[in-house]
Scaffold this active site. Structure first.
Site, short mmCIF file in Angstrom:
data_model
loop_
_atom_site.label_atom_id
_atom_site.label_comp_id
_atom_site.label_asym_id
_atom_site.label_seq_id
_atom_site.Cartn_x
_atom_site.Cartn_y
_atom_site.Cartn_z
N CYS A 166 0.86 -1.18 0.00
CA CYS A 166 0.00 0.00 0.00
C CYS A 166 0.90 1.24 0.00
CB CYS A 166 -0.93 0.11 1.20
SG CYS A 166 -1.97 -1.32 1.43
N ARG A 183 3.11 0.08 -5.37
CA ARG A 183 3.02 -0.57 -4.06
C ARG A 183 1.71 -1.32 -3.87
NH1 ARG A 183 6.83 1.83 -0.59
NH2 ARG A 183 5.71 1.07 1.22
N TRP A 193 -3.08 -2.57 -1.49
CA TRP A 193 -2.80 -3.95 -1.87
C TRP A 193 -3.43 -4.78 -0.77
CZ3 TRP A 193 -0.17 -8.26 0.06
CH2 TRP A 193 0.11 -9.26 -0.87
N ASN A 207 -0.46 1.88 5.93
CA ASN A 207 0.34 0.89 5.22
C ASN A 207 0.95 -0.02 6.29
OD1 ASN A 207 3.67 1.10 3.80
ND2 ASN A 207 2.18 -0.52 3.59
N GLY A 208 0.64 -1.32 6.21
CA GLY A 208 1.18 -2.24 7.21
C GLY A 208 0.11 -3.21 7.66
N GLU A 213 15.57 -16.52 -12.53
CA GLU A 213 15.14 -15.13 -12.71
C GLU A 213 14.36 -14.97 -14.03
OE1 GLU A 213 14.81 -12.69 -10.90
OE2 GLU A 213 14.81 -10.92 -12.15
N LYS A 260 10.52 -13.64 -14.18
CA LYS A 260 10.10 -12.47 -14.97
C LYS A 260 8.89 -12.83 -15.83
CE LYS A 260 11.60 -10.06 -13.25
NZ LYS A 260 12.37 -9.86 -12.13
N GLU A 312 5.67 -13.40 -13.63
CA GLU A 312 5.04 -12.28 -12.94
C GLU A 312 4.37 -11.28 -13.88
OE1 GLU A 312 7.74 -10.33 -10.17
OE2 GLU A 312 9.36 -10.30 -11.60
N HIS A 330 15.41 -35.28 -13.91
CA HIS A 330 14.84 -35.89 -12.71
C HIS A 330 13.36 -35.53 -12.57
CE1 HIS A 330 18.76 -37.26 -11.53
NE2 HIS A 330 19.24 -36.03 -11.69
N LYS A 342 5.26 -4.11 -5.57
CA LYS A 342 6.72 -4.05 -5.64
C LYS A 342 7.37 -4.21 -4.28
CE LYS A 342 10.46 -2.04 -8.02
NZ LYS A 342 10.75 -3.33 -8.63
#
Ligand code: G6P
Length: 608
Positions: free
Chosen positions: A2, A27, A74, A100-101, A481, A485, A488, A504, A603
């Site tokens: 947030c 955010r 968020w 925020n939190g 990575e 990418k 997401e 395997h 983010k």
């Protein structure tokens, strides 16, 4: 997560706040809301979705006000609905709070408040703050907020206003960041500096359990326990153009293209004057004797930063022969790790706010370790809590998918390894390869010039529903990575793994429809990777190879090949990841995804 912004001054608060909160949308962006004071008391408007829909709702209202707060959410407690959007009000509708939190004891607090007759209208943890402030209010908002926060367990960055005190904005933090911008007869409050830069470069950062009372005339700070504090004003070093798209369609693309420059910035000033090989870290205020004697390194991080940590592990072990473990912040913090004075803990975080990494850092300090923070954001919680730190100087990274931070993290880890090796008297091969680091920015430029090749590949594979990414050694984390990418921002299922692990299990997935991206550069694992390529080919898989320039023999063995320039093995990840960032970006654009704000993500993850 947030984002929050607050304003008190003489300007039109609503437009300034809406403009500011857009800069924090990375955010969280599932709903937004604004509250402020106008001639008729307190107004509050909310809407589901991005800030643009709130703006649409508010623009015809001609709100005339010089004080207000705004929020982009968020969701944690409760679905993304209008009711759950912030700001949250008390029963009287006179107090508004953005937060925020996470308030961890919200259920207990809510039960007590409901028994006392408070009526809740949302499922959020934040609403308890509004009602608690109402309960504690006896004509002094500052006191009411302070008493409230003394009962709260959890993380918060808040901004509060009250209709009865229309010339006051109160903010406080514990665990979630709050920056205060100091203007001329005006103050700004925000979760980070992005909404503030265009108004002022002078800021103060609140500390945990600290609050500020802002009026047009001034700012006073104190702890939640009522002890006055004195704050240092700091200068923001970023310019406004750094937080604009500057002609690019998306921040992510801009940030991918900034990498030649961000890597130069990561190296700048990090060599002894007149020396091309002796690393130094001016800002590294630490006891060198400790660094000379540490016996172990533990790296803690999340997401993309965890991937750069894995590359750090390969670098430190290869060149320094110091054992390294790389831990997810979320696992490390809950498993009573065996660490002590001889362990250097490195906390890597672009934002410097990731809750799990921060909690891991605090645990490491409790256990007596020295903690090195590797962050991009100056003034962030991890930067401030670490014993000493290295900044990336990559400039703001706004696209939710991390790109330039990743390559800058590898760069500074490499330089830190060189510094450590010199300190411990064994700089060996790192000194020999550092010349190659200086070539990297131009080599990235050359890769970016071939973006068209990636666009063509993206056209071919944009409809695939699964991807495999395979690499070995230093490029195994790049496979992880590359897959992250794609997942997401394109919402395509992708897995990254060590190339040899494919046999395997995942090999069962290979069909003619399965694109397999191999990082097949000419390094010590090259021959083995060739073997893995044959295994995929034999089963009809489609192979995209990221290869070393000039490797024409590989061209015949794969379906598509993308060349990157040659560099020393330890530095190859900085080059091989660039085409994978571009591939994910272009496929996402072609599939119509919202690249900079992918669904469900944020983010900066400031919750567990
Ligand atoms: C989120 C972001 C990722 C990032 C991770 C860690 O999940 O979406 O891009 O890598 O957090 O963030 P940090 O700021 O600690 O590097």
């Amino acid at each position: 997560m947030c984002g929050i912004v607050g304003y008190i001054g003489s300007k039109d608060a609503a437009s300034l706040l809406l403009n500011g909160i857009k800069r924090l949308e990375y955010r969280g962006y599932d709903s937004a809301g604004i509250a402020g004071m106008n001639g008729n008391g307190l107004y509050c408007h909310k809407s589901v979705g991005k800030v643009a829909s709130l703006e649409e709702k508010v623009k015809s209202l001609n709100i005339n006000s010089n004080l207000g707060i705004v929020h982009t959410r968020w969701a944690t407690h409760g679905a993304p609905t209008t009711e759950n959007a912030h700001p949250h009000l008390d029963c009287t509708g006179e107090i508004a709070v953005v937060h925020n939190g996470i308030i961890e004891n919200c259920d207990t607090l809510k039960a007590h408040l409901e028994e006392e007759g408070h009526k809740f209208t949302s499922e959020t943890d934040t609403e308890v703050l509004a009602h608690l402030i109402e309960k504690n209010y006896t004509g002094n908002l500052e006191l009411a907020v302070r008493l409230t926060l003394q009962h709260v367990v959890g993380a918060y960055g808040i901004a509060v206003i009250h209709a009865k005190e229309p010339d006051k904005l109160i903010t406080a933090r514990n665990g979630s960041p709050i920056v205060i911008g100091i203007g001329d007869g005006e103050y700004f409050v925000a979760s980070d500096v992005a909404p503030i830069i265009e108004h002022t470069k002078d800021v103060i950062y609140l500390d945990d359990r600290e609050m500020a009372v802002l009026t047009k005339e001034g700012c006073t700070t104190k702890t939640i326990d009522d002890t006055p504090t004195s704050k240092k004003t700091e200068k923001i070093l970023w310019d406004i153009d750094l937080i604009e798209k500057s002609g690019y369609d998306h921040f992510m693309l801009k940030e991918i293209h900034e990498q030649p420059e961000s890597i130069v910035n990561a190296m700048r000033g990090r060599f002894e004057d007149g020396s091309k090989h002796i690393a130094r870290f001016g800002g590294l205020k630490c006891d060198e004797d400790i660094l000379k004697t540490i016996k172990r390194i533990v790296i803690i991080a999340c997401g993309t930063s965890w991937h750069s940590g894995l590359i750090g592990e390969y670098i430190f072990e290869e060149f320094l022969r110091i054992p390294v473990e790389v831990e997810y912040g979320s696992e490390f913090r809950y498993r009573n790790p065996i660490i002590g004075k001889d362990t250097l803990v490195i906390a890597i975080s672009q934002s410097g706010e990731t809750a799990d990494t921060l909690a891991g850092l605090k645990l490491a300090k409790e256990k007596g370790c020295m903690v090195l923070g590797v962050c991009n954001i100056v003034g962030s919680s991890i930067a401030r809590e670490s014993n000493f730190g290295i900044f990336l100087h990559a400039g703001p990274e706004i696209g939710v998918a991390s790109t330039k931070a990743f390559t800058s993290q590898i760069t500074v880890l490499y330089l830190f390894a060189l510094y450590l090796a010199q300190l411990r008297g064994n700089p060996n091969k790192l000194t020999e390869t550092v010349d190659q680091l200086r070539l990297i920015p131009d080599q990235i430029k050359k890769i970016l010039e071939k973006e068209d090749e990636i666009v063509r590949l993206s056209e071919l594979y944009k409809a695939s529903e699964n991807f495999l990414y395979l690499g070995r050694g230093f490029n195994f984390p790049v496979a992880l990575e590359g897959a992250l990418k794609l997942k997401e921002i394109s919402y395509i299922h992708a897995e990254g793994m060590p190339a040899a692990e494919m046999k395997h299990g995942p090999i069962a997935l290979i069909t003619k429809d399965m694109p397999v991206v191999f990082i097949a550069i000419k390094d010590s694992g090259y021959q083995k990777v060739l073997g893995n390529i044959k295994e995929v080919k034999a089963r009809g898989g489609k192979i995209i190879a990221i290869a070393t320039e000039g490797d024409e023999t590989l061209r015949e063995k794969v379906d598509h090949i993308f060349f990157v320039p040659h560099t020393c093995e330890a530095l190859t990840p900085i080059l091989t990841v660039i085409p994978l960032q571009l591939l994910a970006y272009h496929i996402a654009v072609m599939r119509g995804s919202d690249v900079d704000m992918p669904r469900n993500l944020a983010k900066s993850v400031t919750v567990e």
